[in-house]
Design an enzyme around this catalytic site. Structure first.
Site, PDB file in Angstrom:
ATOM      1  N   ASP A   1     -41.102 137.909 130.931  1.00  0.00           N
ATOM      2  CA  ASP A   1     -40.888 136.499 131.291  1.00  0.00           C
ATOM      3  C   ASP A   1     -40.474 136.476 132.768  1.00  0.00           C
ATOM      4  OD1 ASP A   1     -39.746 133.996 131.776  1.00  0.00           O
ATOM      5  OD2 ASP A   1     -38.535 133.914 129.972  1.00  0.00           O
TER       6      ASP A   1
ATOM      7  N   GLU B   1     -38.563 140.339 124.354  1.00  0.00           N
ATOM      8  CA  GLU B   1     -38.802 139.643 125.628  1.00  0.00           C
ATOM      9  C   GLU B   1     -37.785 140.069 126.690  1.00  0.00           C
ATOM     10  OE1 GLU B   1     -39.245 135.425 125.061  1.00  0.00           O
ATOM     11  OE2 GLU B   1     -38.989 134.967 127.182  1.00  0.00           O
TER      12      GLU B   1
END
Ligand code: OSB
Ligand code: MG
Length: 375
Positions: A239, A214
């Site tokens: 994200d 991520e």
């Protein structure tokens, strides 16, 4: 037609049961804004996901309070809104500040679902009856502490483990976790702590069969992420970089990620979430619900959002007790032994606010009323 008669802003201070450490630093205490919106016949609740410091996002609790009090609330009070879906458009003249806007937008969706007498998840078009839960584990003081913590979360039933990484805390913790737990769904979140020049190191993560990596690179970057994804077998999940459905489309078309973490606040509320859900569903991009150490009100919204069709992976949506000894909703959010949360059946967000608890945690409130027209 929805016409807001009054809005209340409230700041509460809630201590975390344990500090949460990311590549930015530590959080011990949350400063959270809760909002109550009222029409003649309805009420709805929202929570602001902005953090205390401008690290994850440029928005903070304080900037969100300012934007809500001085621009967003005055803009919406007394306005004739056809429905909750129209709030997003009504706020278009205010640039950015998506977390602040989402605070109000999500509260109006809750209000509308309550007026209709249906759960918010159903009002959004969500289809899941329960959602699979993962945990996000902050940077630990050492490998032993990490292994113990992961063991405890797996025993509690959680279906996916995410650990925070940063330069110097990446290969070793992941290697040790893989040795101890060879088959668990495992992923890592770097919160932008690496550069493209770290490619040789990041490539070594490919051997650990991570579900995804991520946000390894900058928050405002999708170009270097595309270059990195070409070199990695591990799927990249974005994200911080994704603020809208358009951002999602561009990142997917450029090959910057194969998975997207969706946060209600970061994208400005449910209207944008619904667009991301549609786009990702049509294009086979798995999405999941990210967390911002929310109290119960924000957590309840995350649960409703996670019922949407493209939210196919376990999210960072876990039990209240992992964060707060006493939550803002009662009963608190609980996770079943098989690692799921059941969608509440009651109207709106489906959890009752614990006003006694909220009152004790409050440090300021401000009420706003619609100005009656002069006749
Ligand atoms: O990057 O997902 C993130 C918390 C604060 C800011 C950013 C992030 C997080 C988390 C925590 O990972 C998720 C949770 O609420 O459990
Ligand atoms: Mg993240």
């Amino acid at each position: 037609m929805i016409v807001l008669e009054s809005v209340q802003l409230r700041e509460i201070h809630l201590p975390l049961v344990h500090y949460f450490e990311t590549s930015f630093g530590r959080t011990d205490n949350r400063r959270i804004i809760l909002v109550t919106v009222k029409t003649r016949d309805g009420v709805g609740y929202g929570e602001c996901t902005a953090g205390e410091e401008p690290d994850y996002s440029c928005e903070t609790t304080e900037t969100a309070w300012h934007m809500l009090a001085d621009f967003i609330i005055p803009n919406l009070l007394g306005k004739e809104l056809p429905d909750a879906r129209s709030v997003d458009g009504a706020l278009r003249a205010i640039r950015g500040n998506r977390m602040a806007k989402a605070t109000l937008e999500t509260a109006v969706w809750d209000l509308e679902a309550r007026l209709l007498g249906i759960p918010l998840s159903r009002h959004l078009g969500g289809t899941r009856r329960h959602i699979p839960c993962g945990v996000s584990i902050g940077i630990q003081p050492g490998i032993d502490a990490l292994l113990k913590k992961v063991g405890r979360e797996l025993a509690a039933g959680y279906r996916r483990i995410k650990i925070k990484i940063k330069p110097g805390w990446e290969l070793d913790p992941i290697r040790c976790l893989r040795e101890a737990f060879p088959d668990i769904p495992l992923m890592a979140d770097a919160n932008s702590a690496f550069r493209l020049s770290d490619l040789p190191l990041l490539r070594r993560l490919d051997q650990f069969n991570l579900m995804m990596l991520e946000q390894p690179l900058d928050d405002d970057d999708i170009v270097d992420h595309a270059a990195l994804q070409k070199e990695l077998a591990t799927p990249i999940c974005l994200d911080e970089s994704i603020h809208s459905a358009e951002d999602a489309r561009k990142a997917v078309e450029m090959g910057s990620c194969r998975i997207i973490n969706v946060k209600l606040g970061r994208v400005g509320g449910y209207s944008e979430v619904l667009k991301i859900n549609d786009y990702c569903g049509r294009n086979g991009i798995p999405i999941w619900c990210g967390g911002m150490l929310e109290s119960g009100v924000g957590r309840a919204h995350n649960i409703a959002m996670s019922s949407l069709s493209a939210f196919s992976l376990p999210g960072d949506v876990s039990a209240s007790k992992r964060y707060y000894a006493e939550d803002t909703v009662h009963p608190p959010v609980v996770v079943t032994p098989d690692g799921t949360i059941e969608l509440p059946e009651r109207p709106g967000i489906g959890y009752d606010l614990d006003w006694e608890r909220i009152q004790r945690a409050s440090v300021r409130t401000r009420d706003f009323y619609r100005q009656e027209e002069q006749r």
